[in-house]
Design a protein around this motif. Structure first.
Motif, PDB file in Angstrom:
ATOM      1  N   GLY A   1     -13.859  -0.473 -34.380  1.00  0.00           N
ATOM      2  CA  GLY A   1     -13.227  -1.551 -35.123  1.00  0.00           C
ATOM      3  C   GLY A   1     -12.792  -2.671 -34.191  1.00  0.00           C
ATOM      4  O   GLY A   1     -12.888  -2.564 -32.969  1.00  0.00           O
ATOM      5  N   LEU A   2     -12.321  -3.739 -34.778  1.00  0.00           N
ATOM      6  CA  LEU A   2     -11.878  -4.901 -34.019  1.00  0.00           C
ATOM      7  C   LEU A   2     -10.497  -5.322 -34.490  1.00  0.00           C
ATOM      8  O   LEU A   2     -10.180  -5.233 -35.671  1.00  0.00           O
ATOM      9  N   SER A   3      -9.735  -5.801 -33.551  1.00  0.00           N
ATOM     10  CA  SER A   3      -8.434  -6.354 -33.888  1.00  0.00           C
ATOM     11  C   SER A   3      -8.649  -7.499 -34.867  1.00  0.00           C
ATOM     12  O   SER A   3      -9.550  -8.322 -34.696  1.00  0.00           O
ATOM     13  N   PHE A   4      -7.824  -7.547 -35.901  1.00  0.00           N
ATOM     14  CA  PHE A   4      -7.974  -8.604 -36.904  1.00  0.00           C
ATOM     15  C   PHE A   4      -7.824  -9.973 -36.262  1.00  0.00           C
ATOM     16  O   PHE A   4      -8.558 -10.899 -36.585  1.00  0.00           O
ATOM     17  N   GLN A   5      -6.901 -10.112 -35.327  1.00  0.00           N
ATOM     18  CA  GLN A   5      -6.684 -11.393 -34.653  1.00  0.00           C
ATOM     19  C   GLN A   5      -7.934 -11.798 -33.863  1.00  0.00           C
ATOM     20  O   GLN A   5      -8.379 -12.944 -33.922  1.00  0.00           O
ATOM     21  N   TYR A   6      -8.534 -10.853 -33.140  1.00  0.00           N
ATOM     22  CA  TYR A   6      -9.756 -11.134 -32.379  1.00  0.00           C
ATOM     23  C   TYR A   6     -10.897 -11.491 -33.322  1.00  0.00           C
ATOM     24  O   TYR A   6     -11.656 -12.433 -33.074  1.00  0.00           O
ATOM     25  N   LEU A   7     -11.024 -10.751 -34.403  1.00  0.00           N
ATOM     26  CA  LEU A   7     -12.084 -10.986 -35.379  1.00  0.00           C
ATOM     27  C   LEU A   7     -11.968 -12.376 -35.988  1.00  0.00           C
ATOM     28  O   LEU A   7     -12.948 -13.122 -36.055  1.00  0.00           O
ATOM     29  N   GLN A   8     -10.770 -12.742 -36.399  1.00  0.00           N
ATOM     30  CA  GLN A   8     -10.548 -14.055 -37.000  1.00  0.00           C
ATOM     31  C   GLN A   8     -10.824 -15.168 -36.002  1.00  0.00           C
ATOM     32  O   GLN A   8     -11.472 -16.163 -36.325  1.00  0.00           O
ATOM     33  N   THR A   9     -10.379 -15.013 -34.768  1.00  0.00           N
ATOM     34  CA  THR A   9     -10.610 -16.035 -33.736  1.00  0.00           C
ATOM     35  C   THR A   9     -12.092 -16.179 -33.437  1.00  0.00           C
ATOM     36  O   THR A   9     -12.601 -17.296 -33.313  1.00  0.00           O
ATOM     37  N   THR A  10     -12.796 -15.077 -33.358  1.00  0.00           N
ATOM     38  CA  THR A  10     -14.237 -15.111 -33.072  1.00  0.00           C
ATOM     39  C   THR A  10     -15.005 -15.787 -34.194  1.00  0.00           C
ATOM     40  O   THR A  10     -15.857 -16.645 -33.945  1.00  0.00           O
ATOM     41  N   VAL A  11     -14.707 -15.434 -35.418  1.00  0.00           N
ATOM     42  CA  VAL A  11     -15.375 -16.055 -36.567  1.00  0.00           C
ATOM     43  C   VAL A  11     -15.051 -17.548 -36.602  1.00  0.00           C
ATOM     44  O   VAL A  11     -15.934 -18.384 -36.811  1.00  0.00           O
ATOM     45  N   ASP A  12     -13.807 -17.890 -36.369  1.00  0.00           N
ATOM     46  CA  ASP A  12     -13.380 -19.292 -36.372  1.00  0.00           C
ATOM     47  C   ASP A  12     -14.119 -20.095 -35.299  1.00  0.00           C
ATOM     48  O   ASP A  12     -14.527 -21.238 -35.534  1.00  0.00           O
ATOM     49  N   ASN A  13     -14.334 -19.502 -34.135  1.00  0.00           N
ATOM     50  CA  ASN A  13     -15.020 -20.190 -33.046  1.00  0.00           C
ATOM     51  C   ASN A  13     -16.529 -20.289 -33.262  1.00  0.00           C
ATOM     52  O   ASN A  13     -17.183 -21.153 -32.682  1.00  0.00           O
ATOM     53  N   CYS A  14     -17.084 -19.418 -34.082  1.00  0.00           N
ATOM     54  CA  CYS A  14     -18.538 -19.377 -34.286  1.00  0.00           C
ATOM     55  C   CYS A  14     -19.043 -20.309 -35.386  1.00  0.00           C
ATOM     56  O   CYS A  14     -20.230 -20.578 -35.455  1.00  0.00           O
ATOM     57  N   VAL A  15     -18.164 -20.751 -36.238  1.00  0.00           N
ATOM     58  CA  VAL A  15     -18.583 -21.626 -37.329  1.00  0.00           C
ATOM     59  C   VAL A  15     -17.989 -23.017 -37.134  1.00  0.00           C
ATOM     60  O   VAL A  15     -17.038 -23.196 -36.388  1.00  0.00           O
ATOM     61  N   ARG A  16     -18.554 -23.993 -37.823  1.00  0.00           N
ATOM     62  CA  ARG A  16     -18.130 -25.386 -37.647  1.00  0.00           C
ATOM     63  C   ARG A  16     -16.845 -25.722 -38.378  1.00  0.00           C
ATOM     64  O   ARG A  16     -16.264 -26.763 -38.166  1.00  0.00           O
ATOM     65  N   TYR A  17     -16.398 -24.880 -39.253  1.00  0.00           N
ATOM     66  CA  TYR A  17     -15.246 -25.175 -40.080  1.00  0.00           C
ATOM     67  C   TYR A  17     -14.137 -24.174 -39.781  1.00  0.00           C
ATOM     68  O   TYR A  17     -14.346 -23.131 -39.201  1.00  0.00           O
ATOM     69  N   ARG A  18     -12.953 -24.505 -40.194  1.00  0.00           N
ATOM     70  CA  ARG A  18     -11.758 -23.705 -39.908  1.00  0.00           C
ATOM     71  C   ARG A  18     -11.724 -22.450 -40.767  1.00  0.00           C
ATOM     72  O   ARG A  18     -11.912 -22.509 -41.981  1.00  0.00           O
ATOM     73  N   VAL A  19     -11.480 -21.306 -40.113  1.00  0.00           N
ATOM     74  CA  VAL A  19     -11.334 -20.037 -40.809  1.00  0.00           C
ATOM     75  C   VAL A  19      -9.969 -19.463 -40.428  1.00  0.00           C
ATOM     76  O   VAL A  19      -9.784 -18.974 -39.325  1.00  0.00           O
ATOM     77  N   SER A  20      -9.028 -19.560 -41.342  1.00  0.00           N
ATOM     78  CA  SER A  20      -7.691 -19.032 -41.076  1.00  0.00           C
ATOM     79  C   SER A  20      -7.665 -17.535 -41.384  1.00  0.00           C
ATOM     80  O   SER A  20      -8.589 -16.982 -41.976  1.00  0.00           O
ATOM     81  N   ARG A  21      -6.579 -16.888 -41.009  1.00  0.00           N
ATOM     82  CA  ARG A  21      -6.424 -15.469 -41.309  1.00  0.00           C
ATOM     83  C   ARG A  21      -6.432 -15.238 -42.817  1.00  0.00           C
ATOM     84  O   ARG A  21      -7.032 -14.297 -43.313  1.00  0.00           O
ATOM     85  N   HIS A  22      -5.749 -16.116 -43.510  1.00  0.00           N
ATOM     86  CA  HIS A  22      -5.681 -15.993 -44.968  1.00  0.00           C
ATOM     87  C   HIS A  22      -7.064 -16.141 -45.606  1.00  0.00           C
ATOM     88  O   HIS A  22      -7.439 -15.357 -46.482  1.00  0.00           O
ATOM     89  N   SER A  23      -7.820 -17.134 -45.166  1.00  0.00           N
ATOM     90  CA  SER A  23      -9.136 -17.353 -45.772  1.00  0.00           C
ATOM     91  C   SER A  23     -10.108 -16.229 -45.435  1.00  0.00           C
ATOM     92  O   SER A  23     -10.931 -15.840 -46.269  1.00  0.00           O
TER      93      SER A  23
END
Length: 88
Positions: free
Chosen positions: A27-49
């Motif tokens: 598994g992955l830390s939720f914080q790491y997962l959210q940061t990685t997804v956010d950095n990989c896409v052109r738009y903002r991905v918050s924890r909530h979204s």
């Protein structure tokens, strides 16, 4: 924003999240997962979204949310999903 664009963005977030979780059995830390997804896409991905997009996987048990030793949230794929994925 067009509804079609929103749908494509959500699908991309879902695919990327599932791919990252498939690569790591522990598994992955939720914080790491959210940061990685956010950095990989052109738009903002918050924890909530991210949680909102992955809600169906969380409710059906495909993704399990647990606390690790440091009391941080970790997401991982359920063993039933991994078994089904390996047989395909």
């Amino acid at each position: 924003m067009n509804a079609d664009q929103r749908k494509k963005r959500r699908q991309k977030i879902r695919e990327l999240t599932m791919y990252l979780l498939e690569q790591n059995e522990r598994g992955l830390s939720f914080q790491y997962l959210q940061t990685t997804v956010d950095n990989c896409v052109r738009y903002r991905v918050s924890r909530h979204s991210l949680t909102k997009v992955m809600k169906s996987e969380l409710e059906t048990g495909i993704i399990i949310s647990e606390l690790d030793r440091e009391r941080k949230t970790v997401w991982k794929l359920s063993s039933a999903y991994r078994t089904a994925m390996e047989t395909v």
